[in-house]
Scaffold this active site. Structure first.
Site, PDB file in Angstrom:
ATOM      1  N   GLU A 120      46.412  39.458  29.183  1.00  0.00           N
ATOM      2  CA  GLU A 120      47.242  38.453  29.850  1.00  0.00           C
ATOM      3  C   GLU A 120      47.131  37.116  29.134  1.00  0.00           C
ATOM      4  O   GLU A 120      46.022  36.666  28.836  1.00  0.00           O
ATOM      5  CB  GLU A 120      46.816  38.324  31.318  1.00  0.00           C
ATOM      6  CG  GLU A 120      47.079  39.605  32.110  1.00  0.00           C
ATOM      7  CD  GLU A 120      46.708  39.489  33.583  1.00  0.00           C
ATOM      8  OE1 GLU A 120      46.121  38.452  33.977  1.00  0.00           O
ATOM      9  OE2 GLU A 120      47.010  40.434  34.337  1.00  0.00           O
ATOM     10  N   HIS A 127      50.931  37.652  37.163  1.00  0.00           N
ATOM     11  CA  HIS A 127      49.685  37.705  37.935  1.00  0.00           C
ATOM     12  C   HIS A 127      49.732  36.734  39.126  1.00  0.00           C
ATOM     13  O   HIS A 127      48.928  35.810  39.256  1.00  0.00           O
ATOM     14  CB  HIS A 127      48.481  37.379  37.050  1.00  0.00           C
ATOM     15  CG  HIS A 127      47.200  37.971  37.558  1.00  0.00           C
ATOM     16  ND1 HIS A 127      46.226  38.476  36.736  1.00  0.00           N
ATOM     17  CD2 HIS A 127      46.740  38.162  38.818  1.00  0.00           C
ATOM     18  CE1 HIS A 127      45.217  38.941  37.458  1.00  0.00           C
ATOM     19  NE2 HIS A 127      45.509  38.751  38.733  1.00  0.00           N
TER      20      HIS A 127
END
Length: 530
Positions: free
Chosen positions: A261, A279
């Site tokens: 990420e 997220h």
């Protein structure tokens, strides 16, 4: 006397400061400004952070007065828990602050996939009126499969049932009674994949669950089915998912979490049948406020010397120094106990024998439950939610004390019943002046084994040549056996072997070994979480 200093390193809600109260000097610093952070830590008794501030070994070393690190959220990737523990610093988080937000985001992904909401929005924003291109499906009377029926899974169950869906679930640690209470049908993972129109995964990320949804599992799904992951990046094999989506093996996917990420190079982002969010599971005002207030209360408890329910590394609190070394021992025993099980747990007794019974040992019950559920549920397990997790699963829990311990000064046993009628037990103690943690009994067999990150426990009929067989199997797999002990109750009867190995063993090796030695049971137990 001066007040304890609480350092706030990121923007938190006003309610967080209010929850701290007037008993502390609150100091603000930009946690991303490294020199300023290190300077401010020199006088800090506690620090509150979110995700941007890195509280690593260097930061902890710069804080000689630090007693508690509080993360206003669930994840702790930015906190060096081992360094904190070594320095005697408590680490706390807010494990339940985002469960409603995560459940609602999951439902949002399901609805977005069913009705093509993001793609339809983008097309219309570009001036394209393409109604026929975005014909969707109703979720009414569809089957929703939930992999992992913990607190978030249960919240999603209730929400999806309100849409008139049929909910099935796979969770090897949930009893049929708990599933019936939720109105859910328990099925195997393969059955869930084959039956479901929408699948959502809510498992903890462990060596066993990483990549648990890969090519073979995706091939079982309907070509009209969708899969959602708002839990942990890596539970779904992203390469396998890409192949399945491109080949039309499944209809689409919703992802909030990724292996890396941000996922800037992921080919999944370019697919039209994928809905992605960055997220956002905990990204609501309500979740952020709950997280801040929760950790502020934990800081108050920690700095006043009381038990901190959401501590992830040490219990804290008014616990006798004689009892305190038993807490990490019992957590590890709980994780071993859980690893020995092969069907849902129905009851567990925590039996404390010896001189410890002269003290309040109630925290050991909490520590045992925390260890038992560590690798079982998707949410972070703490001293406050572990009893609730047991209650939700219909697990009866007792703490029993007996003053007499025949072989050791103190010994702690976890013994329990499984839903198939079998029993599991494991005992441990602390030995020597260094208080070394050891396992001293497994399922009625006397052993004396130090804890290690990777344990292999197997039972089989005692006969010549067995050690050579599994020694060769592990050697051929380039897995080093660091330690080994064999226990038996009679010659030629059943024997139990406990191996400590330096690296995880793949399931294919374990299955080969089961066959090679005709094992009654063979389990790998991973203790890397503790």
């Amino acid at each position: 006397m001066s007040k304890p200093v609480v350092l706030i390193a990121e923007e938190l809600s006003p309610a967080t400061v209010d929850a701290l109260g007037p008993d502390f000097d609150v100091v603000n610093v930009d946690g991303t400004d490294r020199p300023a952070l290190l300077a401010a830590l020199a006088t800090a008794d506690a620090i509150l952070v979110r995700s941007a501030t890195k509280v690593d070994a260097e930061a902890i070393a710069a804080a000689p007065r630090l007693k508690v690190i509080a993360r206003a959220g669930v994840g702790l990737d930015n906190v060096d828990i081992k360094a904190a523990t070594a320095a005697g610093v408590m680490v706390v988080n807010a494990p339940t602050s985002n469960i409603i937000s995560a459940a609602e985001l999951t439902v949002g992904h399901i609805l977005s996939l069913a009705r093509h909401i993001p793609a339809a929005h983008s097309a219309l924003a570009e001036g394209k009126w393409k109604r026929s291109a975005y014909t969707g499906v109703e979720v009414y009377e569809k089957t929703v499969g939930i992999i992992g029926l913990g607190r978030i899974g249960a919240l999603i169950t209730a929400r999806m049932q309100s849409f008139g869906t049929n909910v099935v679930a796979f969770d090897p640690y949930i009893t049929s009674a708990r599933a019936q209470q939720l109105g859910v049908t328990l099925v195997t993972l393969d059955e869930l994949l084959a039956q479901s129109d929408f699948i959502t995964i809510h498992m903890p990320k462990t060596p066993e669950t990483t990549g648990m949804i890969s090519d073979a599992q995706l091939a079982l799904m309907k070509p009209t089915a969708f899969i959602v992951n708002v839990a942990r990046g890596g539970l779904i094999d992203e390469d396998a998912l890409y192949r399945a989506l491109v080949a039309g093996e499944i209809a689409g996917a919703g992802l909030d979490v990724f292996v890396s990420e941000p996922p800037t190079d992921s080919p999944l982002l370019a697919l039209p049948n994928v809905v992605v969010t960055p997220h956002l599971g905990a990204s609501t005002d309500e979740a952020q406020e709950k997280a801040g207030v929760s950790v502020a209360k934990s800081v108050r408890l920690a700095l006043s010397g009381e038990l901190v329910p959401d501590a992830v590394n040490v219990a804290g609190g008014v616990i006798d120094p004689y009892v305190r070394p038993g807490i990490p021992l019992v957590e590890k025993l709980g994780q071993v106990f859980s690893g020995l099980g092969h069907s849902p747990l129905t009851s567990v007794d925590i039996i404390v024998r010896g001189e410890l019974t002269n003290y309040d040992v109630s925290v050991l019950k909490l520590a045992a439950l925390k260890g038992i559920f560590t690798n079982v549920v998707s949410e972070t397990v703490s001293y406050v939610n572990a009893p609730l997790l047991a209650e939700q699963r219909g697990v009866a829990v007792r703490l029993i004390t007996e003053s007499v311990s025949e072989e050791y000064r103190n010994v702690i046993t976890l013994t329990g019943a499984l839903s198939d009628g079998s029993q599991v037990s494991v005992s441990g103690t602390l030995t020597g002046t260094k208080q070394i943690e050891k396992i001293v009994e497994i399922n009625g067999y006397d052993v004396e084994v130090p804890f290690a990150e990777h344990l292999i426990v197997m039972t089989y009929v005692d006969r010549p040549g067995i050690v050579a067989i599994y020694g060769k199997e592990f050697g051929d797999a380039d897995i080093n056996i660091a330690g080994m002990q064999i226990a038996r109750q009679s010659a030629g009867g059943k024997a139990l072997s406990v191996l400590t190995v330096d690296s995880p063993a793949p399931e294919s090796l374990l299955e080969s070994l089961r066959i090679a030695i005709d094992a009654d049971t063979l389990q790998e137990i991973d203790l890397t979480e503790l």
